[in-house]
Design an enzyme around this catalytic site. Structure first.
Site, PDB file in Angstrom:
ATOM      1  N   ASN A   1      -2.158  40.908   7.646  1.00  0.00           N
ATOM      2  CA  ASN A   1      -3.135  39.440   8.154  1.00  0.00           C
ATOM      3  C   ASN A   1      -1.716  38.113   7.517  1.00  0.00           C
ATOM      4  OD1 ASN A   1      -5.302  38.247   8.543  1.00  0.00           O
ATOM      5  ND2 ASN A   1      -5.837  38.307   6.853  1.00  0.00           N
TER       6      ASN A   1
ATOM      7  N   TYR B   1     -11.685  30.332  -3.255  1.00  0.00           N
ATOM      8  CA  TYR B   1     -11.593  31.561  -2.619  1.00  0.00           C
ATOM      9  C   TYR B   1     -13.328  32.405  -2.228  1.00  0.00           C
ATOM     10  CZ  TYR B   1     -11.382  36.582  -0.890  1.00  0.00           C
ATOM     11  OH  TYR B   1     -11.333  37.393  -0.111  1.00  0.00           O
TER      12      TYR B   1
ATOM     13  N   HIS C   1      -9.652  37.145  -7.537  1.00  0.00           N
ATOM     14  CA  HIS C   1      -8.574  36.784  -5.533  1.00  0.00           C
ATOM     15  C   HIS C   1      -7.382  36.289  -7.189  1.00  0.00           C
ATOM     16  CE1 HIS C   1      -7.170  35.628  -1.886  1.00  0.00           C
ATOM     17  NE2 HIS C   1      -8.299  37.387  -1.607  1.00  0.00           N
TER      18      HIS C   1
ATOM     19  N   GLU D   1     -13.018  41.756  -8.800  1.00  0.00           N
ATOM     20  CA  GLU D   1     -12.513  42.178  -8.534  1.00  0.00           C
ATOM     21  C   GLU D   1     -11.207  41.072  -8.326  1.00  0.00           C
ATOM     22  OE1 GLU D   1     -13.349  42.423  -4.059  1.00  0.00           O
ATOM     23  OE2 GLU D   1     -11.094  42.104  -4.087  1.00  0.00           O
TER      24      GLU D   1
ATOM     25  N   GLU E   1      -6.015  45.432  -3.491  1.00  0.00           N
ATOM     26  CA  GLU E   1      -5.442  45.323  -1.779  1.00  0.00           C
ATOM     27  C   GLU E   1      -4.959  44.968  -1.698  1.00  0.00           C
ATOM     28  OE1 GLU E   1      -8.945  42.768  -1.140  1.00  0.00           O
ATOM     29  OE2 GLU E   1      -7.402  40.699  -1.636  1.00  0.00           O
TER      30      GLU E   1
ATOM     31  N   ARG F   1      -8.318  49.719  -4.193  1.00  0.00           N
ATOM     32  CA  ARG F   1      -8.848  48.976  -3.312  1.00  0.00           C
ATOM     33  C   ARG F   1      -7.669  48.840  -2.064  1.00  0.00           C
ATOM     34  NH1 ARG F   1     -12.596  46.454  -1.577  1.00  0.00           N
ATOM     35  NH2 ARG F   1     -11.474  44.153  -1.162  1.00  0.00           N
TER      36      ARG F   1
ATOM     37  N   HIS G   1     -10.081  48.276   1.128  1.00  0.00           N
ATOM     38  CA  HIS G   1     -10.310  46.851   1.700  1.00  0.00           C
ATOM     39  C   HIS G   1     -10.783  47.437   2.619  1.00  0.00           C
ATOM     40  CE1 HIS G   1      -7.725  43.497   2.313  1.00  0.00           C
ATOM     41  NE2 HIS G   1      -8.820  42.739   1.856  1.00  0.00           N
TER      42      HIS G   1
END
Ligand code: KDG
Ligand code: MG
Length: 408
Positions: free
Chosen positions: A37, A160, A217, A241, A267, A288, A317
Protein backbone atom coordinates in the site's frame (compact mmCIF):
# COMPACT_ATOMS: atom_id res chain seq x y z
CA UNK A 1 6.97 -28.63 -16.35
CA UNK A 2 8.12 -25.03 -16.79
CA UNK A 3 7.14 -21.43 -16.12
CA UNK A 4 6.81 -19.84 -19.56
CA UNK A 5 6.06 -16.21 -18.66
CA UNK A 6 4.89 -13.90 -15.90
CA UNK A 7 3.23 -10.49 -16.05
CA UNK A 8 2.59 -7.74 -13.53
CA UNK A 9 -0.54 -5.57 -13.62
CA UNK A 10 -0.86 -2.40 -11.52
CA UNK A 11 -4.25 -0.78 -10.97
CA UNK A 12 -7.79 -1.47 -9.91
CA UNK A 13 -11.03 0.21 -8.92
CA UNK A 14 -9.94 2.87 -6.41
CA UNK A 15 -6.76 0.92 -5.53
CA UNK A 16 -3.36 0.22 -7.03
CA UNK A 17 -3.54 -3.56 -6.83
CA UNK A 18 -0.29 -5.20 -7.93
CA UNK A 19 -1.26 -8.51 -9.51
CA UNK A 20 1.19 -11.14 -10.69
CA UNK A 21 0.14 -13.80 -13.17
CA UNK A 22 2.51 -16.74 -13.77
CA UNK A 23 1.94 -18.85 -16.88
CA UNK A 24 3.15 -22.44 -17.36
CA UNK A 25 3.54 -24.88 -20.22
CA UNK A 26 0.92 -27.10 -18.54
CA UNK A 27 -1.82 -24.62 -19.42
CA UNK A 28 -2.29 -23.74 -15.73
CA UNK A 29 -1.60 -20.25 -14.41
CA UNK A 30 -1.23 -18.87 -10.90
CA UNK A 31 -2.04 -15.51 -9.28
CA UNK A 32 -0.24 -13.50 -6.64
CA UNK A 33 -0.71 -10.12 -4.92
CA UNK A 34 2.19 -7.71 -4.30
CA UNK A 35 0.10 -4.67 -3.30
CA UNK A 36 2.38 -2.79 -0.93
CA UNK A 37 0.00 0.00 0.00
CA UNK A 38 1.27 3.44 -1.07
CA UNK A 39 4.49 2.07 -2.56
CA UNK A 40 2.89 -0.16 -5.19
CA UNK A 41 5.22 0.48 -8.13
CA UNK A 42 8.25 -0.78 -6.20
CA UNK A 43 7.38 -4.48 -5.81
CA UNK A 44 6.10 -4.34 -9.40
CA UNK A 45 9.50 -3.10 -10.59
CA UNK A 46 11.34 -5.61 -8.38
CA UNK A 47 9.32 -8.41 -9.98
CA UNK A 48 9.80 -7.17 -13.52
CA UNK A 49 13.50 -6.31 -13.37
CA UNK A 50 14.94 -8.87 -10.96
CA UNK A 51 12.64 -11.84 -10.42
CA UNK A 52 10.58 -12.67 -13.50
CA UNK A 53 13.62 -12.99 -15.84
CA UNK A 54 15.09 -15.54 -13.39
CA UNK A 55 11.77 -17.30 -12.80
CA UNK A 56 10.98 -18.16 -16.40
CA UNK A 57 12.12 -21.70 -17.23
CA UNK A 58 11.94 -22.99 -13.63
CA UNK A 59 9.65 -25.80 -12.50
CA UNK A 60 6.68 -24.04 -10.80
CA UNK A 61 6.13 -27.03 -8.49
CA UNK A 62 9.36 -26.27 -6.60
CA UNK A 63 7.88 -23.36 -4.70
CA UNK A 64 10.06 -23.87 -1.60
CA UNK A 65 13.30 -23.85 -3.58
CA UNK A 66 12.17 -20.82 -5.59
CA UNK A 67 11.33 -18.95 -2.36
CA UNK A 68 14.71 -19.78 -0.83
CA UNK A 69 16.51 -18.95 -4.08
CA UNK A 70 15.11 -15.42 -4.19
CA UNK A 71 15.30 -14.79 -0.44
CA UNK A 72 18.87 -15.99 0.02
CA UNK A 73 19.88 -14.81 -3.43
CA UNK A 74 18.95 -11.20 -2.71
CA UNK A 75 21.63 -11.11 0.03
CA UNK A 76 20.10 -7.86 1.36
CA UNK A 77 17.22 -9.78 2.82
CA UNK A 78 13.72 -8.99 3.98
CA UNK A 79 12.06 -5.58 3.81
CA UNK A 80 8.50 -5.00 2.61
CA UNK A 81 9.31 -4.42 -1.09
CA UNK A 82 11.28 -7.62 -1.62
CA UNK A 83 8.97 -9.68 0.58
CA UNK A 84 5.88 -8.43 -1.27
CA UNK A 85 7.52 -9.45 -4.57
CA UNK A 86 8.61 -12.90 -3.25
CA UNK A 87 5.19 -13.31 -1.66
CA UNK A 88 3.36 -12.73 -4.92
CA UNK A 89 5.47 -15.38 -6.67
CA UNK A 90 5.00 -17.80 -3.80
CA UNK A 91 1.21 -17.33 -3.70
CA UNK A 92 0.96 -17.81 -7.47
CA UNK A 93 3.02 -21.03 -7.23
CA UNK A 94 0.74 -22.43 -4.48
CA UNK A 95 -2.22 -21.51 -6.70
CA UNK A 96 -0.66 -23.50 -9.55
CA UNK A 97 0.17 -26.44 -7.27
CA UNK A 98 -3.40 -26.66 -5.94
CA UNK A 99 -4.85 -26.35 -9.44
CA UNK A 100 -2.57 -29.19 -10.61
CA UNK A 101 -3.76 -31.26 -7.66
CA UNK A 102 -7.36 -30.39 -8.54
CA UNK A 103 -7.93 -29.29 -4.92
CA UNK A 104 -8.80 -26.11 -3.07
CA UNK A 105 -5.59 -24.77 -1.53
CA UNK A 106 -6.58 -25.51 2.08
CA UNK A 107 -6.42 -29.24 1.29
CA UNK A 108 -2.66 -28.95 0.74
CA UNK A 109 -2.22 -27.50 4.24
CA UNK A 110 -4.16 -30.28 5.98
CA UNK A 111 -7.80 -29.64 5.15
CA UNK A 112 -10.48 -27.71 6.99
CA UNK A 113 -10.42 -27.22 10.75
CA UNK A 114 -13.60 -25.12 10.63
CA UNK A 115 -16.41 -24.32 8.24
CA UNK A 116 -15.54 -20.65 7.83
CA UNK A 117 -13.49 -17.84 9.32
CA UNK A 118 -14.93 -15.20 11.64
CA UNK A 119 -14.08 -11.76 10.29
CA UNK A 120 -14.13 -8.30 11.76
CA UNK A 121 -15.15 -5.14 9.97
CA UNK A 122 -14.26 -1.51 10.62
CA UNK A 123 -16.77 0.70 12.39
CA UNK A 124 -15.84 4.36 12.45
CA UNK A 125 -17.36 7.61 13.65
CA UNK A 126 -16.19 11.18 13.80
CA UNK A 127 -18.10 11.23 17.12
CA UNK A 128 -19.55 8.62 19.46
CA UNK A 129 -23.10 8.78 18.05
CA UNK A 130 -21.88 8.18 14.49
CA UNK A 131 -19.65 5.35 15.73
CA UNK A 132 -22.61 3.69 17.47
CA UNK A 133 -24.64 3.98 14.24
CA UNK A 134 -21.77 2.48 12.25
CA UNK A 135 -21.41 -0.46 14.70
CA UNK A 136 -25.18 -1.04 14.67
CA UNK A 137 -25.14 -1.20 10.85
CA UNK A 138 -22.43 -3.89 10.99
CA UNK A 139 -24.28 -5.88 13.66
CA UNK A 140 -27.38 -5.69 11.47
CA UNK A 141 -25.36 -7.26 8.63
CA UNK A 142 -24.41 -10.18 10.87
CA UNK A 143 -20.89 -9.25 12.01
CA UNK A 144 -19.91 -10.75 15.36
CA UNK A 145 -16.79 -8.58 15.66
CA UNK A 146 -16.02 -4.97 14.82
CA UNK A 147 -13.01 -2.72 15.12
CA UNK A 148 -14.09 0.57 16.72
CA UNK A 149 -12.32 3.87 16.04
CA UNK A 150 -13.76 7.16 17.21
CA UNK A 151 -12.98 10.85 16.65
CA UNK A 152 -11.67 12.65 19.72
CA UNK A 153 -13.31 15.90 20.81
CA UNK A 154 -10.92 18.83 20.43
CA UNK A 155 -8.60 16.99 18.04
CA UNK A 156 -8.29 19.32 15.04
CA UNK A 157 -8.13 16.58 12.40
CA UNK A 158 -9.73 13.16 12.78
CA UNK A 159 -7.47 10.52 14.31
CA UNK A 160 -6.42 7.15 12.88
CA UNK A 161 -9.14 5.02 11.36
CA UNK A 162 -11.82 7.70 11.59
CA UNK A 163 -13.60 8.59 8.39
CA UNK A 164 -14.62 12.25 8.13
CA UNK A 165 -17.78 11.18 6.38
CA UNK A 166 -19.59 7.84 6.52
CA UNK A 167 -19.09 7.19 2.79
CA UNK A 168 -15.32 7.67 3.20
CA UNK A 169 -15.04 4.70 5.49
CA UNK A 170 -13.27 2.40 3.03
CA UNK A 171 -10.87 4.98 1.72
CA UNK A 172 -9.50 6.77 4.74
CA UNK A 173 -6.24 4.88 4.71
CA UNK A 174 -4.96 6.23 1.40
CA UNK A 175 -5.59 9.56 -0.23
CA UNK A 176 -5.29 9.14 -3.99
CA UNK A 177 -5.16 12.89 -4.53
CA UNK A 178 -1.40 12.73 -5.24
CA UNK A 179 1.89 11.87 -3.61
CA UNK A 180 1.83 14.78 -1.13
CA UNK A 181 0.56 13.39 2.22
CA UNK A 182 -2.23 14.93 4.26
CA UNK A 183 -1.22 15.88 7.79
CA UNK A 184 -3.09 14.39 10.76
CA UNK A 185 -2.68 15.90 14.22
CA UNK A 186 -2.29 13.68 17.25
CA UNK A 187 -2.72 14.46 20.93
CA UNK A 188 -1.94 11.57 23.28
CA UNK A 189 -3.37 13.25 26.38
CA UNK A 190 -6.76 13.84 24.78
CA UNK A 191 -6.74 10.27 23.45
CA UNK A 192 -5.96 8.78 26.85
CA UNK A 193 -8.65 10.92 28.49
CA UNK A 194 -11.39 10.24 25.95
CA UNK A 195 -11.00 6.81 24.36
CA UNK A 196 -11.57 4.60 27.45
CA UNK A 197 -14.93 6.33 28.08
CA UNK A 198 -15.90 6.01 24.41
CA UNK A 199 -15.08 2.29 24.41
CA UNK A 200 -16.98 1.83 27.70
CA UNK A 201 -20.04 3.55 26.19
CA UNK A 202 -19.86 1.24 23.18
CA UNK A 203 -19.66 -1.85 25.39
CA UNK A 204 -22.62 -0.67 27.48
CA UNK A 205 -24.67 0.03 24.36
CA UNK A 206 -24.00 -3.30 22.62
CA UNK A 207 -23.68 -5.67 25.59
CA UNK A 208 -21.11 -8.37 26.33
CA UNK A 209 -21.33 -10.59 23.24
CA UNK A 210 -20.12 -8.31 20.47
CA UNK A 211 -16.38 -8.68 19.95
CA UNK A 212 -14.77 -5.24 20.09
CA UNK A 213 -11.31 -4.50 18.71
CA UNK A 214 -9.39 -1.24 18.81
CA UNK A 215 -6.31 -0.10 16.85
CA UNK A 216 -3.93 2.39 18.48
CA UNK A 217 -1.80 2.40 15.32
CA UNK A 218 1.59 2.58 17.07
CA UNK A 219 0.91 5.94 18.76
CA UNK A 220 1.58 5.38 22.46
CA UNK A 221 4.80 5.20 24.44
CA UNK A 222 5.25 1.98 26.48
CA UNK A 223 4.14 3.51 29.78
CA UNK A 224 1.12 5.18 28.16
CA UNK A 225 0.17 1.95 26.44
CA UNK A 226 0.35 0.08 29.74
CA UNK A 227 -1.81 2.73 31.40
CA UNK A 228 -4.35 2.59 28.54
CA UNK A 229 -4.47 -1.21 28.55
CA UNK A 230 -5.02 -1.25 32.32
CA UNK A 231 -7.82 1.31 32.07
CA UNK A 232 -9.69 -0.47 29.27
CA UNK A 233 -9.29 -3.93 30.83
CA UNK A 234 -12.87 -4.06 32.26
CA UNK A 235 -14.31 -3.42 28.76
CA UNK A 236 -13.25 -6.90 27.64
CA UNK A 237 -11.73 -6.00 24.28
CA UNK A 238 -11.14 -8.88 21.88
CA UNK A 239 -7.84 -7.19 21.15
CA UNK A 240 -5.83 -4.02 21.47
CA UNK A 241 -3.82 -3.52 18.28
CA UNK A 242 -0.41 -1.94 17.79
CA UNK A 243 -0.38 -0.07 21.11
CA UNK A 244 3.29 0.94 20.66
CA UNK A 245 5.64 1.48 17.69
CA UNK A 246 6.39 -1.87 16.09
CA UNK A 247 10.19 -1.48 16.15
CA UNK A 248 10.59 -1.68 19.92
CA UNK A 249 9.36 -5.15 20.74
CA UNK A 250 10.59 -5.14 24.33
CA UNK A 251 8.04 -2.34 25.00
CA UNK A 252 5.42 -5.06 25.12
CA UNK A 253 7.00 -6.55 28.25
CA UNK A 254 6.03 -3.43 30.17
CA UNK A 255 2.45 -3.62 28.92
CA UNK A 256 2.21 -7.33 29.76
CA UNK A 257 3.32 -6.71 33.34
CA UNK A 258 0.41 -4.31 33.86
CA UNK A 259 -2.49 -5.74 31.93
CA UNK A 260 -4.10 -8.91 30.63
CA UNK A 261 -5.69 -7.14 27.63
CA UNK A 262 -5.11 -9.29 24.50
CA UNK A 263 -2.53 -7.69 22.23
CA UNK A 264 -2.41 -7.94 18.42
CA UNK A 265 0.68 -6.91 16.45
CA UNK A 266 2.43 -7.61 13.17
CA UNK A 267 0.77 -5.88 10.21
CA UNK A 268 4.08 -4.21 9.33
CA UNK A 269 6.20 -7.34 9.87
CA UNK A 270 7.84 -8.97 6.84
CA UNK A 271 9.22 -12.27 8.08
CA UNK A 272 9.25 -14.90 10.78
CA UNK A 273 12.27 -13.10 12.24
CA UNK A 274 10.17 -10.01 12.97
CA UNK A 275 7.64 -12.16 14.84
CA UNK A 276 10.02 -14.51 16.65
CA UNK A 277 10.69 -12.59 19.87
CA UNK A 278 7.09 -11.52 20.44
CA UNK A 279 5.82 -15.03 19.87
CA UNK A 280 8.50 -16.91 21.82
CA UNK A 281 8.28 -14.56 24.80
CA UNK A 282 4.48 -14.79 24.60
CA UNK A 283 4.18 -11.00 24.58
CA UNK A 284 1.27 -11.01 22.13
CA UNK A 285 -1.97 -12.90 21.68
CA UNK A 286 -2.59 -12.42 17.95
CA UNK A 287 -0.18 -12.22 15.04
CA UNK A 288 -1.24 -9.79 12.31
CA UNK A 289 1.06 -10.58 9.38
CA UNK A 290 -0.31 -10.61 5.83
CA UNK A 291 0.42 -12.97 2.97
CA UNK A 292 0.85 -9.87 0.78
CA UNK A 293 4.03 -8.49 2.29
CA UNK A 294 5.28 -11.12 4.71
CA UNK A 295 6.71 -13.35 2.00
CA UNK A 296 3.64 -15.23 0.83
CA UNK A 297 2.06 -18.48 1.95
CA UNK A 298 5.33 -20.38 2.56
CA UNK A 299 6.53 -17.79 5.07
CA UNK A 300 3.20 -17.01 6.73
CA UNK A 301 2.44 -20.70 7.26
CA UNK A 302 5.78 -20.99 9.09
CA UNK A 303 4.81 -18.02 11.28
CA UNK A 304 1.41 -19.60 12.03
CA UNK A 305 3.10 -22.84 13.12
CA UNK A 306 5.55 -21.01 15.39
CA UNK A 307 2.68 -18.98 16.86
CA UNK A 308 0.73 -22.18 17.57
CA UNK A 309 3.51 -23.40 19.89
CA UNK A 310 3.03 -20.30 22.05
CA UNK A 311 -0.77 -19.94 22.24
CA UNK A 312 -0.68 -17.05 19.77
CA UNK A 313 -3.62 -17.03 17.38
CA UNK A 314 -3.88 -15.57 13.90
CA UNK A 315 -5.52 -12.25 13.07
CA UNK A 316 -4.21 -11.59 9.59
CA UNK A 317 -4.16 -8.06 8.26
CA UNK A 318 -6.99 -7.43 5.79
CA UNK A 319 -7.12 -3.68 5.25
CA UNK A 320 -8.81 -2.62 1.99
CA UNK A 321 -5.39 -2.36 0.35
CA UNK A 322 -5.03 -6.14 -0.09
CA UNK A 323 -6.41 -7.58 -3.30
CA UNK A 324 -8.90 -10.49 -3.33
CA UNK A 325 -5.94 -12.73 -4.27
CA UNK A 326 -4.09 -12.46 -0.97
CA UNK A 327 -7.40 -12.32 0.91
CA UNK A 328 -8.22 -15.67 -0.72
CA UNK A 329 -4.79 -17.07 0.26
CA UNK A 330 -5.48 -16.00 3.85
CA UNK A 331 -8.97 -17.50 3.70
CA UNK A 332 -7.42 -20.89 2.89
CA UNK A 333 -4.92 -20.52 5.76
CA UNK A 334 -7.76 -19.42 8.06
CA UNK A 335 -9.92 -22.50 7.54
CA UNK A 336 -6.90 -24.74 8.09
CA UNK A 337 -4.91 -23.06 10.93
CA UNK A 338 -5.40 -24.88 14.24
CA UNK A 339 -4.62 -21.57 15.97
CA UNK A 340 -6.94 -19.38 13.89
CA UNK A 341 -8.32 -16.35 15.74
CA UNK A 342 -10.06 -13.87 13.47
CA UNK A 343 -9.62 -12.23 10.04
CA UNK A 344 -9.79 -8.51 9.29
CA UNK A 345 -11.99 -8.14 6.24
CA UNK A 346 -13.17 -5.00 4.53
CA UNK A 347 -15.69 -5.92 1.92
CA UNK A 348 -14.05 -5.38 -1.44
CA UNK A 349 -17.03 -6.64 -3.37
CA UNK A 350 -17.93 -3.67 -5.52
CA UNK A 351 -19.18 -4.76 -8.97
CA UNK A 352 -15.93 -3.40 -10.51
CA UNK A 353 -13.75 -5.35 -8.08
CA UNK A 354 -15.78 -8.54 -8.61
CA UNK A 355 -15.43 -8.12 -12.38
CA UNK A 356 -11.65 -7.76 -12.08
CA UNK A 357 -11.27 -10.65 -9.58
CA UNK A 358 -14.14 -13.11 -10.17
CA UNK A 359 -14.54 -15.65 -7.34
CA UNK A 360 -17.19 -17.53 -5.43
CA UNK A 361 -15.77 -16.96 -1.95
CA UNK A 362 -18.64 -15.59 0.13
CA UNK A 363 -19.25 -13.60 3.26
CA UNK A 364 -22.24 -14.72 5.30
CA UNK A 365 -23.19 -13.45 8.74
CA UNK A 366 -19.69 -12.21 9.46
CA UNK A 367 -18.10 -15.49 8.35
CA UNK A 368 -15.80 -15.83 5.33
CA UNK A 369 -16.70 -19.05 3.51
CA UNK A 370 -13.92 -20.31 1.31
CA UNK A 371 -14.44 -21.51 -2.26
CA UNK A 372 -13.97 -25.21 -3.06
CA UNK A 373 -12.63 -24.52 -6.55
CA UNK A 374 -9.14 -25.88 -7.26
CA UNK A 375 -6.40 -23.39 -6.33
CA UNK A 376 -7.01 -20.08 -4.62
CA UNK A 377 -10.53 -19.90 -6.00
CA UNK A 378 -10.08 -16.40 -7.39
CA UNK A 379 -9.44 -15.37 -10.98
CA UNK A 380 -8.13 -12.22 -12.67
CA UNK A 381 -9.68 -10.72 -15.80
CA UNK A 382 -6.89 -9.27 -17.94
CA UNK A 383 -9.37 -7.44 -20.19
CA UNK A 384 -10.93 -5.68 -17.21
CA UNK A 385 -7.41 -4.84 -16.00
CA UNK A 386 -6.89 -2.66 -19.08
CA UNK A 387 -9.45 -0.22 -17.64
CA UNK A 388 -7.16 0.71 -14.75
CA UNK A 389 -3.83 2.38 -14.24
CA UNK A 390 -1.64 3.49 -11.35
CA UNK A 391 -2.82 6.53 -9.39
CA UNK A 392 -0.40 8.26 -7.02
CA UNK A 393 -1.53 8.22 -3.40
CA UNK A 394 -0.22 8.55 0.12
CA UNK A 395 -0.86 7.63 3.73
CA UNK A 396 -1.33 10.63 6.00
CA UNK A 397 1.66 11.81 8.00
CA UNK A 398 1.11 12.57 11.69
CA UNK A 399 2.35 15.54 13.70
CA UNK A 400 1.81 16.62 17.29
CA UNK A 401 0.19 20.04 17.79
CA UNK A 402 3.63 21.71 18.04
CA UNK A 403 4.71 20.18 14.73
CA UNK A 404 6.75 17.25 16.04
CA UNK A 405 6.51 14.23 13.73
CA UNK A 406 4.71 11.21 15.17
CA UNK A 407 3.80 7.70 14.04
CA UNK A 408 1.07 7.24 11.45
O1 KDG B 1 -1.48 0.75 4.60
C1 KDG B 1 -1.68 0.91 5.96
C2 KDG B 1 -2.96 0.26 6.38
O2 KDG B 1 -3.01 -1.05 5.91
C3 KDG B 1 -3.15 0.26 7.88
O3 KDG B 1 -3.14 1.58 8.32
C4 KDG B 1 -4.45 -0.42 8.25
O4 KDG B 1 -3.85 -0.49 10.57
C5 KDG B 1 -4.50 -0.91 9.65
C6 KDG B 1 -5.43 -2.01 9.92
O5 KDG B 1 -5.42 -2.49 11.04
O6 KDG B 1 -6.17 -2.38 9.02
MG1 MG C 1 -3.83 -1.89 12.21
Amino acid sequence: MKITDAKVFVGGPGKNYVTLKIYTDAGVYGLGDATLNNRETLPAKYLEDYLIPVLVGRDPRNSEDIWQFFYRGAYFRRGPIAMAAFGAIDTALWDIKAKLAGMPLYQLFGGKSRSGAMVYAHATGADLDTLVESIAAHVEQGYKAVRVQCGIPGMPVSSYGVADKREDSKHYITDFGGIQPKIEIWDTERYLRYMPDALTAVREHFGPDLKLLHDVHHRLLPREAAQFAKTVEPIGLYWLEDPTPAEDQSALRYLRQHSTVPVAIGEVFNSVWDCKQLIEEELIDFIRVAVTYAGGITQVKRIVDLAGLHHVRTGFHGAPSHSPISMAAQAHLNVWAPNFGIQEYLVLGTPECDALFPSDHTLENGMFLVSDEPGLGVDFDEKQAQRYQYAAGSHPVVRLQDGTLWNY
